[in-house]
Design an enzyme around this catalytic site. Structure first.
Site, mmCIF file in Angstrom:
data_model
loop_
_atom_site.group_PDB
_atom_site.id
_atom_site.type_symbol
_atom_site.label_atom_id
_atom_site.label_comp_id
_atom_site.label_asym_id
_atom_site.label_seq_id
_atom_site.Cartn_x
_atom_site.Cartn_y
_atom_site.Cartn_z
ATOM 1 N N VAL A 194 55.290 -23.793 9.645
ATOM 2 C CA VAL A 194 55.335 -24.427 10.639
ATOM 3 C C VAL A 194 53.611 -24.176 10.536
ATOM 4 O O VAL A 194 52.626 -24.950 10.891
ATOM 5 C CB VAL A 194 55.041 -23.014 10.940
ATOM 6 N N GLY A 198 49.650 -26.803 12.118
ATOM 7 C CA GLY A 198 48.990 -25.994 13.649
ATOM 8 C C GLY A 198 47.820 -27.128 13.961
ATOM 9 O O GLY A 198 48.017 -28.986 14.243
ATOM 10 N N TRP A 237 45.727 -23.382 15.475
ATOM 11 C CA TRP A 237 47.020 -22.640 16.055
ATOM 12 C C TRP A 237 48.616 -23.121 15.455
ATOM 13 O O TRP A 237 48.814 -24.333 15.427
ATOM 14 C CB TRP A 237 46.285 -22.390 17.805
ATOM 15 N N HIS A 238 49.343 -22.018 15.114
ATOM 16 C CA HIS A 238 49.965 -22.314 14.837
ATOM 17 C C HIS A 238 51.515 -22.240 15.721
ATOM 18 O O HIS A 238 51.524 -20.765 15.964
ATOM 19 C CB HIS A 238 50.506 -21.530 13.043
ATOM 20 N N SER A 239 52.534 -22.797 15.864
ATOM 21 C CA SER A 239 53.262 -21.535 17.464
ATOM 22 C C SER A 239 54.521 -22.096 17.093
ATOM 23 O O SER A 239 55.271 -23.529 16.755
ATOM 24 C CB SER A 239 53.738 -22.498 18.571
#
Ligand code: BDR
Ligand code: CA
Length: 312
Positions: A194, A198, A237-239
């Site tokens: 993950v 990003g 941003w990491h999802s």
């Protein structure tokens, strides 16, 4: 519909779960059978309510099966400091009109595994409590799963919850140990993958400004988490769950993966919840896990934009 892949998702929504679910709602190649819900990011009442609300906002009527309200053995801390006290950013949304099913999530997993034996795509985006319970109820379950994709773990010990452990595994290590001991074929998207996938907050904010009801809702529920993440992890941003969902929906977008045996630690001063990878094949145990190392970043970003209705 006949050629579409039957998909069942076990989840603890959760801001990143929500993005993953929007991706699944959007998939023409899959037939979404239901959402099995567990406690994790926040308590079960909230995770169930969030699943119902998200489906309503997206206009997707899908069965929602409440599952375990706590880990199998020991209580654990939730991740409300990331996702908000209600798991959806505390925006005080009006509860959904949609209702949850009465069937327990673990029983729904077993039932769907019979209906779609050999074909079922099962994706877990939360702690593995429901799945562990299901496999304890019926140890033949793994033989009926077509593909199992798990978001969890930190394969070289760079955890996000403790030094070595990732949240989904650390929340219920006993359940995770049962799953990794029981399933001969697991596709794992871990926290370290993950971090390699990003995208810029500023880019993401552009997608959120697209104006669709999905994007508007997602902008609101993710606002607190995005602020928290910016302070903690910088300009990307990491999802996690969205990345796992891409590996599930589009295996052809996986660029690199390697197969190893993984053992889940349930004890130790610092190691509870760690995913120990047998990198040097010392254990003699069959390698049960495909560790996903790299996915197609451009496709990932496109899938997220589509899920948010951000592309014409
Ligand atoms: C995982 O933990 C949860 O907080 C997220 O929803 C994701 O499933 C990432 O470690
Ligand atoms: Ca999750």
């Amino acid at each position: 519909m006949n050629d579409s892949i039957p998909l069942l998702i076990d989840t603890d929504p959760g801001v990143d779960d929500a993005l993953a679910l929007l991706m699944a709602f959007n998939s023409p190649r899959h037939h979404l059978l239901g959402l099995c819900i567990t406690a994790g990011n926040v308590g079960l009442d909230h995770t169930v309510a969030n699943a119902l609300k998200l489906s309503e906002v997206a206009g997707i009527k899908v069965p929602v099966y409440p599952g375990c309200e706590r880990p199998l053995v020991f209580a654990a801390e939730d991740a409300s400091y990331v996702h908000g006290r209600d798991g959806f950013g505390d925006i005080d949304y009006e509860p959904a009109h949609f209702q949850a099913e009465l069937e327990h999530a673990a029983l729904a997993i077993l039932r769907e595994s019979h209906t779609h034996a050999g074909k079922l795509l099962l994706v877990t985006l939360g702690p593995l409590t429901n799945l562990a319970l299901a496999v304890r109820l019926d140890p033949t379950l793994p033989s009926r799963i077509g593909r199992l994709v798990v978001m969890g773990g930190a394969v070289t010990g760079k955890g996000n919850t403790s030094i070595a452990a990732e949240f989904n595994i650390a929340f219920d290590p006993e359940a995770a140990a049962i799953v990794f001991e029981s399933f001969p074929d697991i596709i794992l998207v871990d926290w370290e993958a993950v971090l390699r996938h990003g995208f810029r907050h500023s880019t993401f904010e552009g997608w959120l400004a697209g104006g669709s009801p999905r994007a508007d809702f997602y902008e609101r529920i993710s606002r607190k988490t995005r602020l928290w993440a910016e302070g903690k992890r910088g300009d990307h941003w990491h999802s996690a769950d969205a990345l796992a969902m891409m590996a599930a929906l589009h295996p052809e977008y996986i660029i690199e993966k390697q197969r190893y045996f993984i053992h889940v630690e349930t004890a130790g001063n610092q190691s509870r919840g760690a995913t120990m990878v047998d990198w040097l094949e010392r254990s003699g145990r069959p390698a049960q896990t495909e560790i996903v190392l790299k996915l197609d970043q451009a496709r990932f970003e496109t899938m997220i934009q589509d899920a948010l209705g951000a592309r014409a």
